[in-house]
Write an enzyme that holds these catalytic residues in place. Structure first.
Site, mmCIF file in Angstrom:
data_model
loop_
_atom_site.group_PDB
_atom_site.id
_atom_site.type_symbol
_atom_site.label_atom_id
_atom_site.label_comp_id
_atom_site.label_asym_id
_atom_site.label_seq_id
_atom_site.Cartn_x
_atom_site.Cartn_y
_atom_site.Cartn_z
ATOM 1 N N ASN A 61 11.933 -8.111 6.450
ATOM 2 C CA ASN A 61 12.331 -7.123 8.189
ATOM 3 C C ASN A 61 11.658 -8.520 8.316
ATOM 4 O OD1 ASN A 61 12.760 -5.449 6.366
ATOM 5 N ND2 ASN A 61 10.514 -4.498 6.595
ATOM 6 N N HIS A 117 6.444 -12.396 5.664
ATOM 7 C CA HIS A 117 5.786 -11.937 4.801
ATOM 8 C C HIS A 117 6.676 -11.196 3.871
ATOM 9 C CE1 HIS A 117 5.864 -8.424 7.336
ATOM 10 N NE2 HIS A 117 6.332 -7.754 6.452
ATOM 11 N N ILE A 123 0.971 -1.355 0.070
ATOM 12 C CA ILE A 123 -0.352 0.259 -0.241
ATOM 13 C C ILE A 123 1.099 1.371 0.413
ATOM 14 C CG2 ILE A 123 0.108 0.142 2.629
ATOM 15 C CD1 ILE A 123 -3.256 0.599 2.214
ATOM 16 N N HIS A 182 9.224 -8.641 1.062
ATOM 17 C CA HIS A 182 8.817 -7.391 -0.173
ATOM 18 C C HIS A 182 9.525 -8.051 -1.246
ATOM 19 C CE1 HIS A 182 8.059 -4.666 3.265
ATOM 20 N NE2 HIS A 182 8.396 -5.437 4.037
ATOM 21 N N VAL A 200 4.296 -5.989 10.308
ATOM 22 C CA VAL A 200 3.236 -6.763 10.177
ATOM 23 C C VAL A 200 3.670 -8.217 11.063
ATOM 24 C CG1 VAL A 200 1.791 -7.923 9.278
ATOM 25 C CG2 VAL A 200 1.851 -5.791 8.873
HETATM 26 P P1 AMP Z 1 7.115 -4.416 7.694
HETATM 27 O O1 AMP Z 1 7.406 -3.396 7.913
HETATM 28 O O2 AMP Z 1 8.173 -5.473 6.996
HETATM 29 O O3 AMP Z 1 6.506 -5.594 8.275
HETATM 30 O O4 AMP Z 1 5.872 -4.498 6.176
HETATM 31 C C1 AMP Z 1 4.430 -4.318 6.236
HETATM 32 C C2 AMP Z 1 4.231 -4.071 4.929
HETATM 33 O O5 AMP Z 1 2.224 -3.842 4.883
HETATM 34 C C3 AMP Z 1 4.682 -2.104 4.528
HETATM 35 O O6 AMP Z 1 5.284 -2.627 3.390
HETATM 36 C C4 AMP Z 1 2.994 -1.557 4.783
HETATM 37 O O7 AMP Z 1 2.955 -0.537 3.514
HETATM 38 C C5 AMP Z 1 2.581 -2.745 4.384
HETATM 39 N N1 AMP Z 1 0.885 -2.800 3.959
HETATM 40 C C6 AMP Z 1 0.860 -2.697 5.250
HETATM 41 N N2 AMP Z 1 -1.379 -2.588 5.467
HETATM 42 C C7 AMP Z 1 -1.179 -3.175 3.856
HETATM 43 C C8 AMP Z 1 -2.586 -2.974 2.946
HETATM 44 N N3 AMP Z 1 -4.054 -2.739 3.505
HETATM 45 N N4 AMP Z 1 -2.329 -3.356 2.366
HETATM 46 C C9 AMP Z 1 -1.081 -3.014 1.253
HETATM 47 N N5 AMP Z 1 0.001 -3.361 2.357
HETATM 48 C C10 AMP Z 1 -0.150 -3.139 3.607
#
Ligand code: AMP
Length: 120
Positions: A91, A104, A36, A106, A100
């Site tokens: 991360n 996941h 996002i 990136h 989060v």
């Molecule tokens: P991290 O900081 O590695 O945990 O990555 C979490 C990622 O999730 C960040 O790059 C956010 O921009 C992304 N993110 C959070 N909410 C959403 C969402 N609703 N849709 C898509 N990406 C999201």
């Protein structure tokens, strides 16, 4: 941002179509959608559908085949959108920028040579 105790995670809610996302690939076990807040010309998150694993270390220890599926999906997305070259970032931990705690990857692609992706 998200805390460790969030359940279902924001990504599980995307899997369940409870919140919108631009989904770019999906299998029975893995989903990919545009980040996002993109930090690169291509910035896709590849996420195991299960939220059992909080980070890549847990995933690798418990289910290396699922980790391999994540990597394979990342490569397919990079093939489709960026000529097959990409950076893969997991991360791991708050101090590393993880927000989060549902593992996941990136997938960052495009021409990354000039930029820093420290905050991806
Ligand atoms: P991290 O900081 O590695 O945990 O990555 C979490 C990622 O999730 C960040 O790059 C956010 O921009 C992304 N993110 C959070 N909410 C959403 C969402 N609703 N849709 C898509 N990406 C999201």
């Amino acid at each position: 941002m998200s805390s460790q105790s969030d359940s279902p995670s924001i990504f599980s809610r995307i899997v369940a179509r409870e919140i919108p996302a631009t989904i770019v690939a999906e299998t029975d076990t893995v989903i990919a959608f545009d980040d996002i807040a993109p930090k690169a010309p291509v910035h896709v998150l590849v996420v195991p559908k299960t939220e059992r694993y909080r980070d890549v270390v847990e995933l690798a220890a418990a289910d290396p085949a699922l980790l391999a599926e994540v990597v394979a999906m990342a490569a397919r997305i990079a093939d489709q959108r960026a000529g097959g070259e990409f950076r893969l970032v997991f991360n791991t931990g708050e101090a590393a920028g993880q927000t989060v705690f549902h593992v996941h990857a990136h997938v960052l692609a495009g021409d990354l040579r000039e930029g820093t992706l420290a905050d991806a």
